[in-house]
Design an enzyme around this catalytic site. Structure first.
Site: not given
Length: 403
Positions: A185, A269, A365
């Site tokens: 992340d 992501e 996170d």
């Protein structure tokens, strides 16, 4: 398996060669701008787009014409490649991957490419390279070039000239050197948080030099444009920009190399950085809100280099026999990894995550990294990604990277 790789070296030209490189870069810039102006005039007249073949015939007329005879002094292939660059820029615009092509200006992105490998000679033992109409140029031979030379791109940055040598070689399909999977992340306060609990702090290369850069930019703005003092001030500004870019590039290369060597499956992501960093200024009819805060956020996002981080991960993971997967970013930091409850109230602050349903607590996170990894496992297992009540068939929109 064919592997494409580029090796970049600093050139050490003599005065005549440096002058010729500036002229060749200027000629390629002139051809690009002239072709772009012709395309715009052609579009305003209601005609179809002029393809590369037709535009190359125009280039022959420019080289032989009485108005621009100096184009003959530049090598032909780099001029032709400038037209291909313009065609590629239009293609990216038509497919909505980039903005409309812009005119190039002197001193910004001076570059030209030799696409024909038959005209290039590389003498690694003596640290020199032969390029048409430039002759033999010495370069700082920091490492060996592996593979067959395909093309060479000459560029100028920070007052120095560089040669990027692209090669191609056949290698065996690599096997993963590691067996672990990791979810990553990315953020601002933490550059990268791993699903195993580790995290990497941000470099903030631009932020460290921001005040010094602004000071030299103010000094430059007070000088008479194009005067000797203005050029000296501009060189100082360019030197700071080069230092910022080099520090960021070095940080990203070291980080991505470590990750790709230690993990066989890397999950990230699918962030749309371009949309995330858009200006919120608006216009006179619909002015934006919290413009100053959004401007600072945009600057911080671009300072991290998320797009370059993903690009480097993609090819480095493939080089080590691994796989890179990108999952949709929806609700990754709002979904509880323990019970699957999805709520924006779960993320109480930028860093704190506390599930309002089961009471699970962790760094926000870290929670995002865990959910990203679970999403990748769902991709490789069932072909769907599940985040609480969210489901997506990713193989249609999110193809496997590096496979």
């Amino acid at each position: 398996m064919q592997r494409l790789q580029a090796y970049k070296y600093e050139l050490m030209p003599n005065g005549e060669q440096e002058r010729d490189m500036r002229r060749f870069a200027g000629s390629c810039r002139f051809v690009y701008n002239k072709a772009l102006a012709m395309q715009q005039e052609n579009h305003e007249a209601g005609n179809k787009f002029i393809g590369y073949v037709a535009m190359a015939k125009q280039l022959t007329g420019w080289r032989n014409g009485p108005d621009t005879p100096w184009l003959k002094e530049a090598p032909c292939h780099p001029l032709q490649h400038a037209l291909k660059d313009l065609e590629k820029a239009y293609k990216n615009f038509f497919e909505k991957r980039a903005d409309f092509p812009k005119f190039k200006r002197k001193g910004s992105g001076d570059t030209f490419r030799y696409p024909d490998s038959k005209q290039i000679k590389l003498d690694q033992g003596n640290g020199r390279i032969f390029l048409p109409k430039l002759g033999w140029l010495r370069y700082r031979n920091s490492r060996d070039v592996l593979g067959e030379v395909r093309n060479v791109t000459v560029s100028q940055s920070g007052g120095k000239w560089f040669a990027s040598i692209q090669t191609q070689r056949e290698i065996k399909q690599p096997l993963p050197t590691a067996t672990t999977a990791i979810g990553i992340d990315v953020g601002i306060s933490r550059f990268a948080t791993m699903s195993d609990g580790a995290f990497i702090g941000p470099l903030n290369s631009f932020k460290k030099h921001q005040q010094r850069l602004a000071r030299y930019q103010r000094r430059m703005s007070r000088k008479v444009k194009f005067s000797s003092n203005w050029k000296k001030a501009k060189a100082r500004v360019q030197k700071i920009h080069t230092r910022i870019a080099n520090a960021r590039k070095d940080f990203l290369h070291k980080t991505t190399t470590t990750i790709s060597q230690n993990h066989a499956l890397v999950c990230i992501e699918d962030l749309q950085v371009r949309n995330m960093s858009k200006s919120s200024k608006g216009n006179s009819e619909q002015p934006g809100k919290m413009v100053k805060q959004k401007s600072g956020l945009n600057r911080s996002i671009l300072d991290q280099g998320w797009g370059e981080f993903r690009r480097q991960l993609a090819y480095k993971v493939a080089w080590h026999g691994g796989m890179l997967l990108a999952v949709p970013p929806h609700h990754t930091s709002q979904t509880c990894p323990a019970c699957g409850h999805v709520s924006k109230d779960n993320r109480q602050t930028q860093a704190k995550f506390l599930c309002v349903d089961c009471g699970y607590e962790n760094h926000a996170d870290m929670v995002g990294a865990i959910n990203i990894l679970e999403g990748c496992v769902a991709i490789s297992g069932s072909g769907k990604v599940w985040y609480g009540r969210f489901s997506q068939k990713p193989h249609q929109k999110y193809p496997l990277q590096g496979s």
